[in-house]
Design a protein around this motif. Structure first.
Motif, PDB file in Angstrom:
ATOM      1  N   TYR A 161       1.874   7.637  -6.851  1.00 56.30           N
ATOM      2  CA  TYR A 161       1.129   7.459  -7.143  1.00 56.30           C
ATOM      3  C   TYR A 161       1.217   9.491  -6.858  1.00 56.30           C
ATOM      4  O   TYR A 161       1.144  10.739  -7.484  1.00 56.30           O
ATOM      5  CB  TYR A 161      -0.329   7.403  -6.763  1.00 56.30           C
ATOM      6  CG  TYR A 161      -1.425   5.877  -6.667  1.00 56.30           C
ATOM      7  CD1 TYR A 161      -0.475   5.271  -7.795  1.00 56.30           C
ATOM      8  CD2 TYR A 161      -2.071   5.690  -5.791  1.00 56.30           C
ATOM      9  CE1 TYR A 161      -1.237   3.727  -6.766  1.00 56.30           C
ATOM     10  CE2 TYR A 161      -2.764   4.624  -6.164  1.00 56.30           C
ATOM     11  CZ  TYR A 161      -2.505   3.472  -7.254  1.00 56.30           C
ATOM     12  OH  TYR A 161      -2.703   2.821  -7.581  1.00 56.30           O
ATOM     13  N   ALA A 213      -4.109  11.351  -1.061  1.00 52.44           N
ATOM     14  CA  ALA A 213      -3.360  12.019  -3.434  1.00 52.44           C
ATOM     15  C   ALA A 213      -4.019  13.264  -2.968  1.00 52.44           C
ATOM     16  O   ALA A 213      -5.106  13.485  -2.371  1.00 52.44           O
ATOM     17  CB  ALA A 213      -4.318  10.296  -3.823  1.00 52.44           C
ATOM     18  N   LEU A 264       0.736  -1.607   0.089  1.00 54.85           N
ATOM     19  CA  LEU A 264      -0.301   0.405  -0.230  1.00 54.85           C
ATOM     20  C   LEU A 264       0.992   1.808  -0.337  1.00 54.85           C
ATOM     21  O   LEU A 264       0.702   2.007  -0.893  1.00 54.85           O
ATOM     22  CB  LEU A 264      -1.246   0.220   1.039  1.00 54.85           C
ATOM     23  CG  LEU A 264      -1.415   1.360   1.079  1.00 54.85           C
ATOM     24  CD1 LEU A 264      -3.116   1.274   0.454  1.00 54.85           C
ATOM     25  CD2 LEU A 264      -2.150   1.029   3.135  1.00 54.85           C
ATOM     26  N   GLU A 265       2.096   1.032   0.904  1.00 55.37           N
ATOM     27  CA  GLU A 265       2.741   1.931   1.605  1.00 55.37           C
ATOM     28  C   GLU A 265       3.182   2.960  -0.068  1.00 55.37           C
ATOM     29  O   GLU A 265       3.428   4.120  -0.632  1.00 55.37           O
ATOM     30  CB  GLU A 265       3.611   2.691   2.127  1.00 55.37           C
ATOM     31  CG  GLU A 265       2.694   1.804   3.621  1.00 55.37           C
ATOM     32  CD  GLU A 265       2.513   0.405   3.530  1.00 55.37           C
ATOM     33  OE1 GLU A 265       3.860   0.058   2.870  1.00 55.37           O
ATOM     34  OE2 GLU A 265       1.835  -0.146   3.294  1.00 55.37           O
ATOM     35  N   PRO A 279      -7.684  12.441  -5.791  1.00 62.12           N
ATOM     36  CA  PRO A 279      -8.051  10.941  -5.123  1.00 62.12           C
ATOM     37  C   PRO A 279      -9.176  10.316  -6.472  1.00 62.12           C
ATOM     38  O   PRO A 279      -9.310   9.509  -6.793  1.00 62.12           O
ATOM     39  CB  PRO A 279      -8.626  10.877  -3.961  1.00 62.12           C
ATOM     40  CG  PRO A 279      -9.291  12.501  -3.680  1.00 62.12           C
ATOM     41  CD  PRO A 279      -7.817  13.052  -4.670  1.00 62.12           C
ATOM     42  N   LYS A 337       2.479   2.347  -3.496  1.00 61.66           N
ATOM     43  CA  LYS A 337       1.209   2.049  -4.554  1.00 61.66           C
ATOM     44  C   LYS A 337       1.741   3.755  -4.224  1.00 61.66           C
ATOM     45  O   LYS A 337       1.256   4.735  -5.298  1.00 61.66           O
ATOM     46  CB  LYS A 337       0.513   1.744  -4.438  1.00 61.66           C
ATOM     47  CG  LYS A 337       0.705   0.466  -4.950  1.00 61.66           C
ATOM     48  CD  LYS A 337      -0.886  -1.000  -5.304  1.00 61.66           C
ATOM     49  CE  LYS A 337      -0.122  -2.705  -5.495  1.00 61.66           C
ATOM     50  NZ  LYS A 337       0.178  -2.779  -7.165  1.00 61.66           N
ATOM     51  N   GLN A 338       0.813   4.380  -2.961  1.00 62.01           N
ATOM     52  CA  GLN A 338       0.595   5.812  -2.950  1.00 62.01           C
ATOM     53  C   GLN A 338       1.356   6.642  -2.863  1.00 62.01           C
ATOM     54  O   GLN A 338       1.016   7.253  -3.298  1.00 62.01           O
ATOM     55  CB  GLN A 338       0.055   5.653  -0.848  1.00 62.01           C
ATOM     56  CG  GLN A 338      -1.740   5.087  -0.764  1.00 62.01           C
ATOM     57  CD  GLN A 338      -1.566   5.060   0.925  1.00 62.01           C
ATOM     58  OE1 GLN A 338      -0.704   5.030   1.571  1.00 62.01           O
ATOM     59  NE2 GLN A 338      -3.004   5.008   0.816  1.00 62.01           N
ATOM     60  N   SER A 339       3.177   6.276  -2.404  1.00 64.97           N
ATOM     61  CA  SER A 339       3.976   7.169  -2.832  1.00 64.97           C
ATOM     62  C   SER A 339       4.474   7.674  -4.017  1.00 64.97           C
ATOM     63  O   SER A 339       4.532   8.675  -4.819  1.00 64.97           O
ATOM     64  CB  SER A 339       4.785   6.466  -1.836  1.00 64.97           C
ATOM     65  OG  SER A 339       5.427   5.780  -2.118  1.00 64.97           O
ATOM     66  N   LYS A 383      -8.745   2.864  -0.015  1.00 65.41           N
ATOM     67  CA  LYS A 383      -7.231   2.788   0.935  1.00 65.41           C
ATOM     68  C   LYS A 383      -6.371   3.319  -0.301  1.00 65.41           C
ATOM     69  O   LYS A 383      -5.795   4.492   0.044  1.00 65.41           O
ATOM     70  CB  LYS A 383      -6.953   1.634   1.070  1.00 65.41           C
ATOM     71  CG  LYS A 383      -7.570   1.141   2.433  1.00 65.41           C
ATOM     72  CD  LYS A 383      -6.523   1.134   3.398  1.00 65.41           C
ATOM     73  CE  LYS A 383      -6.221   1.604   4.698  1.00 65.41           C
ATOM     74  NZ  LYS A 383      -7.027   2.913   5.468  1.00 65.41           N
ATOM     75  N   LEU A 384      -6.597   3.161  -1.393  1.00 66.41           N
ATOM     76  CA  LEU A 384      -5.199   3.911  -1.985  1.00 66.41           C
ATOM     77  C   LEU A 384      -5.586   5.293  -2.430  1.00 66.41           C
ATOM     78  O   LEU A 384      -4.231   6.004  -2.544  1.00 66.41           O
ATOM     79  CB  LEU A 384      -5.841   3.141  -3.245  1.00 66.41           C
ATOM     80  CG  LEU A 384      -5.077   2.115  -4.116  1.00 66.41           C
ATOM     81  CD1 LEU A 384      -5.242   0.472  -4.891  1.00 66.41           C
ATOM     82  CD2 LEU A 384      -3.719   1.128  -3.749  1.00 66.41           C
ATOM     83  N   GLN A 385      -6.549   5.887  -2.604  1.00 70.76           N
ATOM     84  CA  GLN A 385      -6.399   7.136  -2.709  1.00 70.76           C
ATOM     85  C   GLN A 385      -6.614   8.219  -1.498  1.00 70.76           C
ATOM     86  O   GLN A 385      -6.441   8.450  -1.928  1.00 70.76           O
ATOM     87  CB  GLN A 385      -7.845   7.188  -3.472  1.00 70.76           C
ATOM     88  CG  GLN A 385      -9.058   6.562  -2.928  1.00 70.76           C
ATOM     89  CD  GLN A 385     -10.614   7.069  -4.006  1.00 70.76           C
ATOM     90  OE1 GLN A 385     -11.266   7.027  -3.718  1.00 70.76           O
ATOM     91  NE2 GLN A 385     -10.246   7.286  -5.027  1.00 70.76           N
ATOM     92  N   GLU A 386      -6.425   7.832  -0.601  1.00 66.49           N
ATOM     93  CA  GLU A 386      -6.155   8.109   0.863  1.00 66.49           C
ATOM     94  C   GLU A 386      -5.023   9.145   1.112  1.00 66.49           C
ATOM     95  O   GLU A 386      -4.211   8.452   0.713  1.00 66.49           O
ATOM     96  CB  GLU A 386      -5.797   7.150   2.286  1.00 66.49           C
ATOM     97  CG  GLU A 386      -7.049   6.995   2.508  1.00 66.49           C
ATOM     98  CD  GLU A 386      -6.838   6.144   3.652  1.00 66.49           C
ATOM     99  OE1 GLU A 386      -6.039   5.914   4.568  1.00 66.49           O
ATOM    100  OE2 GLU A 386      -7.701   5.053   4.288  1.00 66.49           O
TER     101      GLU A 386
END
Ligand code: NAD
Length: 303
Positions: free
Chosen positions: A102, A131, A95-96, A134, A98-100, A126-129
């Motif tokens: 993004y 962002a 998750l972290e 989003p 992917k988020q970073s 969760k992925l868009q948190e």
């Protein structure tokens, strides 16, 4: 009508990314590949998948060579994603990470570019948190081997814009995939849930001494699996009774359920939406199904 073309970037080009990237190239999309691995390795992987497609006669050798010219390989994220209509993220399932990534992508692209994640298990909400945009993030979950299995499940999160979901479906459709929509964030999305239910029943049958491993696999391959490959599940069952779901309960002496009418309407819609080649009347579907079964059995040397 001229086929619409798009610019697509793949961020992470491993097993899943390489397969989808070949689909994109084969369908004329301008394709950029970004990874932290040695780019020569990625190139070899792409050529390997393309060769499989040539061998499968999904594309001629000459067209494959042309398609390979549409691809750019880079270790520079900006070069990969700038101006892309969509970024298919195929990074490891963290998750972290992917988020970073993004966050870095959205710094470059702004809000218009869709970021679609290949994730099998992480929810889009969760992925868009955290962002910046989003509304542009969603899940586009493929199935392995991604170069041959057409399915791609699209699932939006709480903040995903509807227009981005529709556009993603159009883009994947244009690269030869069959997009379906998963309307809720549920574990396994749609397809792994089905697959897990089948897996659990198969394991239970063996564990309870009902049959051998070989027989449960044969049962699926030469029974329901064959039918499911051609007419899914609900359409398959509906074809087994004259009158489909509206007549099913009566035929088997059961109480009709309140949902029968909903399934019946859904099947009607599904049949009407099929191509004429795959049959878009009950008779046409049955004819196509029988033809497909005969072809599969011939390939298996069983007919
Ligand atoms: P993989 O390990 O084969 O590929 C991951 C790629 O990401 C590698 O090439 C790696 O070098 C690259 N990478 C790692 N960190 C990076 C970074 N910081 N920047 C750029 N690239 C980086 O994994 P995979 O099997 O292709 O899975 C990718 C995603 O697809 C996962 O989210 C997974 O859940 C999902 N998925 C996998 C399958 C499957 O059967 N393998 C099926 C459906 C969905």
């Amino acid at each position: 009508m001229e086929k619409k073309t798009y610019k697509i970037a793949f961020v992470g080009v491993g097993m899943i990314g390489a397969g989808l990237a070949v689909n994109a190239m084969m369908n004329g999309y301008e394709t950029m590949l970004y990874d932290i691995r040695d780019l020569e390795q990625i190139k070899k992987q792409i050529e390997k998948v393309m060769n499989i497609m040539v061998k499968a006669e999904a594309i001629s050798k000459e067209d494959a060579e042309e398609a390979l010219k549409l691809v750019g390989y880079t270790s520079n994220l900006e070069e990969a994603v700038a101006g892309a209509d969509i970024v298919e993220e195929c990074l490891p399932e963290r998750l972290e990470l992917k988020q970073s990534v993004y966050a870095s992508i959205q710094e470059i692209t702004g809000p218009d570019t869709i970021i679609a994640s290949s994730t099998s298990a992480l929810f889009p909400t969760k992925l868009q948190e955290g962002a910046k945009y989003p509304g542009s993030i969603l899940v586009a979950h493929p199935y392995n081997p991604s170069y041959l299995i057409p399915l791609i499940e699209i699932c939006g999160g709480e903040q995903t814009e509807e227009a981005k979901i529709e556009r993603a479906m159009e883009i994947f459709g244009g690269m030869g995939k069959v997009p379906i929509r998963c309307r809720k964030e549920v574990e396994g999305f749609l397809v792994n849930r089905l697959s897990w239910a089948c897996m659990a029943a198969a394991q239970e049958a063996v564990k309870d001494g009902l049959c051998s491993v070989e027989d449960i696999d044969k049962a699926i391959m030469f029974g329901p699996g064959m039918r499911m490959a051609v007419t899914g599940q609900l359409l398959t069952i509906s074809l087994g009774v004259d009158g489909g779901f509206r007549a099913l309960a009566e035929k088997y002496g059961k109480e009709p359920t309140p949902e029968d009418e909903m399934y019946a309407c859904g099947v009607e819609e599904e049949i009407a939406n099929r191509s004429p080649e795959m049959g878009n009347t009950v008779e046409g579907v049955c004819e196509f199904r029988d033809h497909m079964f005969a072809e599969i059995l011939k390939l298996q040397k069983l007919l």
